[in-house]
Enzyme design. Structure first.
Site, PDB file in Angstrom:
ATOM      1  N   SER A 192       0.811  -1.229   0.000  1.00  0.00           N
ATOM      2  CA  SER A 192       0.000   0.000   0.000  1.00  0.00           C
ATOM      3  C   SER A 192       0.839   1.272   0.000  1.00  0.00           C
ATOM      4  CB  SER A 192      -0.965   0.005   1.197  1.00  0.00           C
ATOM      5  OG  SER A 192      -1.771  -1.155   1.195  1.00  0.00           O
ATOM      6  N   ARG A 193       2.048   1.167  -0.511  1.00  0.00           N
ATOM      7  CA  ARG A 193       2.968   2.307  -0.593  1.00  0.00           C
ATOM      8  C   ARG A 193       3.390   2.852   0.771  1.00  0.00           C
ATOM      9  NH1 ARG A 193       3.477   0.251  -4.749  1.00  0.00           N
ATOM     10  NH2 ARG A 193       3.530   1.189  -6.832  1.00  0.00           N
ATOM     11  N   LEU A 194       3.177   2.079   1.834  1.00  0.00           N
ATOM     12  CA  LEU A 194       3.652   2.496   3.163  1.00  0.00           C
ATOM     13  C   LEU A 194       5.059   1.949   3.367  1.00  0.00           C
ATOM     14  CD1 LEU A 194       0.450   2.098   5.375  1.00  0.00           C
ATOM     15  CD2 LEU A 194       1.440   4.182   4.399  1.00  0.00           C
TER      16      LEU A 194
END
Length: 215
Positions: A192-194
């Site tokens: 999730s692009r974290l």
């Protein structure tokens, strides 16, 4: 490929995680760990890195070069001093390098000041290279305009014949640089692009401060 297809190109990363406790206190030791893992994973050319330089007035340029050594002093590479990057470094020693080991979903970003390596270090490395690579350094006026590929290959053939049984002299305009880091960032791709981003900032000549950045 249309614009929508391009915008939909993405990958969700899940290979690993990175926490403050996972990383060593010394960023050079942490880089050594990750670099060895890239070698063991058989990442193609793990020593390939993007080198970004800039003119005196801040116009940037970037290209891929090969890392040829690293230690507490910094990260070393070799090139033609009269190339575009060499001329830019002569006027603006601020530079950055980036490693992208896509198979491990990792990046390492390093910022610092670049200095020339000693003549002795450059001579030693130059003569350790394959002979044709040594001759290529003599044949190519790197970054300069040339009339044709044929002229370049003709010059190469002439020099091969000239140095068949002789040592190739290192050109005075060719040698090494070392990037002395003041910031090193380790990036691990996450879902999730974290992403995980652990950054080391140099406080003085011996001390590094380690912090986490938001992705």
């Amino acid at each position: 490929m249309n614009k929508e297809e391009l915008q939909n190109l993405r990958q969700d990363y899940s290979a690993a995680t990175l926490s403050e406790n996972d990383t060593k206190a010394d960023p050079i030791k942490q880089f050594d760990k990750w670099f060895n893992e890239a070698v063991e994973a058989k990442v193609p050319e793990p020593n390939a890195m993007t080198l970004a330089t800039a003119t005196a007035d801040g116009r940037p340029s970037a290209r891929i070069v090969l890392l040829k050594g690293f230690d507490d002093n910094g990260f070393a590479f070799y090139t033609n001093y009269l190339s575009r990057k060499g001329k830019e470094l002569g006027k603006n020693p601020n530079a950055a390098i980036v490693f992208h080991w896509v198979e491990l979903e990792r990046q390492v970003r390093i910022e610092g000041i670049i200095e020339k390596l000693s003549k002795e270090q450059s001579d030693k490395y130059f003569h350790s290279r394959p002979k044709l690579s040594q001759i290529g350094a003599l044949a190519s006026p790197q970054s300069q305009e040339i009339p044709s590929r044929d002229e370049l290959e003709s010059k190469m053939s002439e020099l091969e014949a000239e140095y068949t049984d002789k040592e190739v002299p290192k050109p005075s305009y060719w040698g090494g640089y070392v990037l002395k880091p003041r910031l090193i960032e380790f990036w691990q791709g996450r879902r999730s692009r974290l992403h995980d981003r652990i950054v080391y900032k140099k406080i003085d000549n011996k001390t590094w401060k380690k912090v986490r950045l938001a992705p």
